[in-house]
Motif scaffolding. Sequence first.
Motif, PDB file in Angstrom:
ATOM      1  N   ALA A  41      28.613  18.930 -29.622  1.00  0.00           N
ATOM      2  CA  ALA A  41      29.956  19.339 -28.777  1.00  0.00           C
ATOM      3  C   ALA A  41      29.226  19.651 -27.354  1.00  0.00           C
ATOM      4  O   ALA A  41      29.993  19.416 -26.254  1.00  0.00           O
ATOM      5  CB  ALA A  41      30.413  20.589 -29.541  1.00  0.00           C
ATOM      6  N   TYR A  42      28.359  20.489 -27.186  1.00  0.00           N
ATOM      7  CA  TYR A  42      27.470  20.727 -26.066  1.00  0.00           C
ATOM      8  C   TYR A  42      27.340  19.601 -25.179  1.00  0.00           C
ATOM      9  O   TYR A  42      27.483  19.519 -23.814  1.00  0.00           O
ATOM     10  CB  TYR A  42      26.219  21.598 -26.027  1.00  0.00           C
ATOM     11  N   MET A  43      26.756  18.660 -25.633  1.00  0.00           N
ATOM     12  CA  MET A  43      26.484  17.395 -25.101  1.00  0.00           C
ATOM     13  C   MET A  43      27.469  16.639 -24.519  1.00  0.00           C
ATOM     14  O   MET A  43      27.473  16.050 -23.556  1.00  0.00           O
ATOM     15  CB  MET A  43      25.352  16.374 -25.904  1.00  0.00           C
ATOM     16  N   HIS A  44      28.641  16.721 -25.330  1.00  0.00           N
ATOM     17  CA  HIS A  44      29.850  15.933 -24.726  1.00  0.00           C
ATOM     18  C   HIS A  44      30.315  16.934 -23.542  1.00  0.00           C
ATOM     19  O   HIS A  44      30.747  16.252 -22.633  1.00  0.00           O
ATOM     20  CB  HIS A  44      30.738  16.176 -25.942  1.00  0.00           C
ATOM     21  N   ALA A  45      30.330  18.043 -23.700  1.00  0.00           N
ATOM     22  CA  ALA A  45      30.646  18.827 -22.366  1.00  0.00           C
ATOM     23  C   ALA A  45      29.952  18.719 -21.437  1.00  0.00           C
ATOM     24  O   ALA A  45      30.221  18.480 -19.889  1.00  0.00           O
ATOM     25  CB  ALA A  45      30.693  20.265 -22.825  1.00  0.00           C
ATOM     26  N   LEU A  46      28.537  18.664 -21.451  1.00  0.00           N
ATOM     27  CA  LEU A  46      27.498  18.063 -20.320  1.00  0.00           C
ATOM     28  C   LEU A  46      27.935  16.969 -19.747  1.00  0.00           C
ATOM     29  O   LEU A  46      27.866  16.871 -18.637  1.00  0.00           O
ATOM     30  CB  LEU A  46      25.971  18.315 -20.943  1.00  0.00           C
ATOM     31  N   ALA A  47      28.175  15.965 -20.575  1.00  0.00           N
ATOM     32  CA  ALA A  47      28.457  14.643 -20.018  1.00  0.00           C
ATOM     33  C   ALA A  47      29.801  14.846 -19.088  1.00  0.00           C
ATOM     34  O   ALA A  47      29.887  14.162 -18.060  1.00  0.00           O
ATOM     35  CB  ALA A  47      28.848  13.697 -21.200  1.00  0.00           C
ATOM     36  N   LEU A  48      30.842  15.562 -19.649  1.00  0.00           N
ATOM     37  CA  LEU A  48      32.023  15.611 -18.911  1.00  0.00           C
ATOM     38  C   LEU A  48      31.839  16.287 -17.522  1.00  0.00           C
ATOM     39  O   LEU A  48      32.176  15.988 -16.413  1.00  0.00           O
ATOM     40  CB  LEU A  48      32.918  16.316 -19.607  1.00  0.00           C
ATOM     41  N   HIS A  49      30.815  17.544 -17.425  1.00  0.00           N
ATOM     42  CA  HIS A  49      30.625  18.071 -16.323  1.00  0.00           C
ATOM     43  C   HIS A  49      29.757  17.245 -15.386  1.00  0.00           C
ATOM     44  O   HIS A  49      29.971  17.207 -14.124  1.00  0.00           O
ATOM     45  CB  HIS A  49      29.701  19.499 -16.513  1.00  0.00           C
ATOM     46  N   ARG A  50      28.974  16.265 -15.728  1.00  0.00           N
ATOM     47  CA  ARG A  50      28.178  15.482 -14.757  1.00  0.00           C
ATOM     48  C   ARG A  50      29.208  14.394 -14.217  1.00  0.00           C
ATOM     49  O   ARG A  50      29.163  14.137 -13.273  1.00  0.00           O
ATOM     50  CB  ARG A  50      27.034  14.878 -15.657  1.00  0.00           C
ATOM     51  N   ARG A  51      29.817  13.754 -15.123  1.00  0.00           N
ATOM     52  CA  ARG A  51      30.859  12.870 -14.681  1.00  0.00           C
ATOM     53  C   ARG A  51      31.770  13.229 -13.579  1.00  0.00           C
ATOM     54  O   ARG A  51      32.254  12.489 -12.788  1.00  0.00           O
ATOM     55  CB  ARG A  51      31.558  12.210 -15.734  1.00  0.00           C
ATOM     56  N   ALA A  52      32.352  14.691 -13.829  1.00  0.00           N
ATOM     57  CA  ALA A  52      33.155  15.296 -12.906  1.00  0.00           C
ATOM     58  C   ALA A  52      32.552  15.927 -11.753  1.00  0.00           C
ATOM     59  O   ALA A  52      33.053  16.624 -10.787  1.00  0.00           O
ATOM     60  CB  ALA A  52      34.030  16.220 -13.627  1.00  0.00           C
ATOM     61  N   GLY A  53      31.172  15.975 -11.705  1.00  0.00           N
ATOM     62  CA  GLY A  53      30.502  16.681 -10.619  1.00  0.00           C
ATOM     63  C   GLY A  53      30.684  18.438 -10.556  1.00  0.00           C
ATOM     64  O   GLY A  53      30.684  18.735  -9.525  1.00  0.00           O
ATOM     65  N   GLY A  60      28.363  25.169 -15.369  1.00  0.00           N
ATOM     66  CA  GLY A  60      27.234  24.499 -15.796  1.00  0.00           C
ATOM     67  C   GLY A  60      26.301  25.236 -16.059  1.00  0.00           C
ATOM     68  O   GLY A  60      25.310  25.035 -17.098  1.00  0.00           O
ATOM     69  N   ILE A  61      25.952  26.632 -15.604  1.00  0.00           N
ATOM     70  CA  ILE A  61      24.793  27.304 -15.699  1.00  0.00           C
ATOM     71  C   ILE A  61      24.996  27.995 -17.377  1.00  0.00           C
ATOM     72  O   ILE A  61      23.906  27.926 -17.944  1.00  0.00           O
ATOM     73  CB  ILE A  61      24.829  28.805 -14.880  1.00  0.00           C
ATOM     74  N   ALA A  62      26.113  28.164 -17.501  1.00  0.00           N
ATOM     75  CA  ALA A  62      26.572  28.804 -18.956  1.00  0.00           C
ATOM     76  C   ALA A  62      26.220  27.747 -19.968  1.00  0.00           C
ATOM     77  O   ALA A  62      25.442  27.882 -21.111  1.00  0.00           O
ATOM     78  CB  ALA A  62      27.679  29.265 -19.183  1.00  0.00           C
ATOM     79  N   LEU A  63      26.639  26.523 -19.823  1.00  0.00           N
ATOM     80  CA  LEU A  63      26.355  25.464 -20.550  1.00  0.00           C
ATOM     81  C   LEU A  63      24.870  25.165 -20.741  1.00  0.00           C
ATOM     82  O   LEU A  63      24.371  24.827 -22.055  1.00  0.00           O
ATOM     83  CB  LEU A  63      27.137  24.162 -20.163  1.00  0.00           C
ATOM     84  N   LEU A  64      24.261  25.086 -19.822  1.00  0.00           N
ATOM     85  CA  LEU A  64      22.727  24.964 -19.835  1.00  0.00           C
ATOM     86  C   LEU A  64      22.062  25.806 -20.457  1.00  0.00           C
ATOM     87  O   LEU A  64      20.974  25.621 -21.358  1.00  0.00           O
ATOM     88  CB  LEU A  64      22.027  24.628 -18.517  1.00  0.00           C
ATOM     89  N   SER A  65      22.521  27.165 -20.336  1.00  0.00           N
ATOM     90  CA  SER A  65      21.858  28.412 -21.075  1.00  0.00           C
ATOM     91  C   SER A  65      22.402  28.266 -22.583  1.00  0.00           C
ATOM     92  O   SER A  65      21.286  28.298 -23.392  1.00  0.00           O
ATOM     93  CB  SER A  65      22.469  29.505 -20.467  1.00  0.00           C
ATOM     94  N   ASP A  66      23.514  27.959 -22.908  1.00  0.00           N
ATOM     95  CA  ASP A  66      23.733  27.417 -24.327  1.00  0.00           C
ATOM     96  C   ASP A  66      22.969  26.533 -24.987  1.00  0.00           C
ATOM     97  O   ASP A  66      22.312  26.843 -26.035  1.00  0.00           O
ATOM     98  CB  ASP A  66      25.075  27.166 -24.392  1.00  0.00           C
ATOM     99  N   LEU A  67      22.742  25.512 -24.256  1.00  0.00           N
ATOM    100  CA  LEU A  67      21.845  24.605 -24.725  1.00  0.00           C
ATOM    101  C   LEU A  67      20.398  24.816 -24.867  1.00  0.00           C
ATOM    102  O   LEU A  67      19.622  24.743 -26.086  1.00  0.00           O
ATOM    103  CB  LEU A  67      21.877  23.060 -23.899  1.00  0.00           C
ATOM    104  N   GLY A  68      19.747  25.614 -24.026  1.00  0.00           N
ATOM    105  CA  GLY A  68      18.587  26.206 -23.977  1.00  0.00           C
ATOM    106  C   GLY A  68      18.356  27.143 -25.396  1.00  0.00           C
ATOM    107  O   GLY A  68      17.365  27.187 -25.917  1.00  0.00           O
ATOM    108  N   PHE A  69      19.558  28.011 -25.571  1.00  0.00           N
ATOM    109  CA  PHE A  69      19.706  28.731 -26.708  1.00  0.00           C
ATOM    110  C   PHE A  69      19.447  27.951 -28.157  1.00  0.00           C
ATOM    111  O   PHE A  69      18.930  28.640 -28.843  1.00  0.00           O
ATOM    112  CB  PHE A  69      20.793  29.778 -26.754  1.00  0.00           C
ATOM    113  N   TYR A  88      18.105  28.125 -14.659  1.00  0.00           N
ATOM    114  CA  TYR A  88      17.613  29.146 -13.937  1.00  0.00           C
ATOM    115  C   TYR A  88      17.550  28.600 -12.296  1.00  0.00           C
ATOM    116  O   TYR A  88      17.861  29.553 -11.394  1.00  0.00           O
ATOM    117  CB  TYR A  88      16.096  29.401 -14.467  1.00  0.00           C
ATOM    118  N   ALA A  89      17.149  27.336 -12.301  1.00  0.00           N
ATOM    119  CA  ALA A  89      17.028  26.770 -10.916  1.00  0.00           C
ATOM    120  C   ALA A  89      18.445  26.823 -10.168  1.00  0.00           C
ATOM    121  O   ALA A  89      18.603  27.234  -9.060  1.00  0.00           O
ATOM    122  CB  ALA A  89      16.379  25.517 -10.749  1.00  0.00           C
ATOM    123  N   LEU A  90      19.316  26.385 -11.045  1.00  0.00           N
ATOM    124  CA  LEU A  90      20.921  26.493 -10.474  1.00  0.00           C
ATOM    125  C   LEU A  90      21.133  27.919 -10.293  1.00  0.00           C
ATOM    126  O   LEU A  90      21.850  28.024  -9.328  1.00  0.00           O
ATOM    127  CB  LEU A  90      21.531  25.954 -11.481  1.00  0.00           C
TER     128      LEU A  90
END
Length: 232
Positions: A41-53, A60-69, A88-90
């Motif tokens: 589910a997270y990776m699908h959301a990540l792909a949508l965020h990347r495609r939509a810029g 995006g920060i929240a999603l990357l943090s969720d993946l890290g967790f 963190y960089a973002l």
Amino acid sequence: ERSLLIRRARLDSLHPDVAESLQNSGRVLRLLSRFDEAERAYMHALALHRRAGRLDTEAGIALLSDLGFLMPYLARDDESVRYYREAYALARRLRGERDPETSTLEVRLGASIKRSGRYAEAESLLRDAVTRLKRDAGLRDPRTGTALFHLADALVESGGDTTEAERTYREGVAIHRASAGSAIGAIHGLDGLANIAERRNRPHESESLRREGLALRQRVYGAVNPHVAGAR
């Protein structure tokens, strides 16, 4: 999942509500210990965020943090570090370094690096995060207390002298005890202090600290919860 299907039917797949629903589904699946499904589910959301810029956003920060967790639950600590580093960089770019939530992500990054056994790097990040949180959030903020606990963990796990670790745990516990509604956050530090007291042959103090932690768990989770049973 039903909410996600409804949103997909009504909206274009690149609409932010679809990615948000996928992320929320991932969080629920993680809580249910369905970690592989959560990752999908997270990776699908990540792909949508990347495609939509839209990755360079708060979402995006929240999603990357969720993946890290999530990654440690899948025994993939190196990927946890990668996602937290990106988040963190973002955050530094979007929020700035004086935002306490940026420093909180630095704590999570440091903790993930510690799990990988890179104690010197972890300690450096955690000391920096503690300094920033003391300055920007203050000595009454539970985020500062939690950062102190993770720094103390790194000091203990690196095999060094536990004197500084004990002092650091105590400082964090005091912050959580003084923070309204945050007493449960003290459990991490109480457990750390109990372990140090036991190692230093102070059994009565260790037992007292464990009893305090158990009482907090019972108050928050109830007597039959696994969080409580594991602390008995």
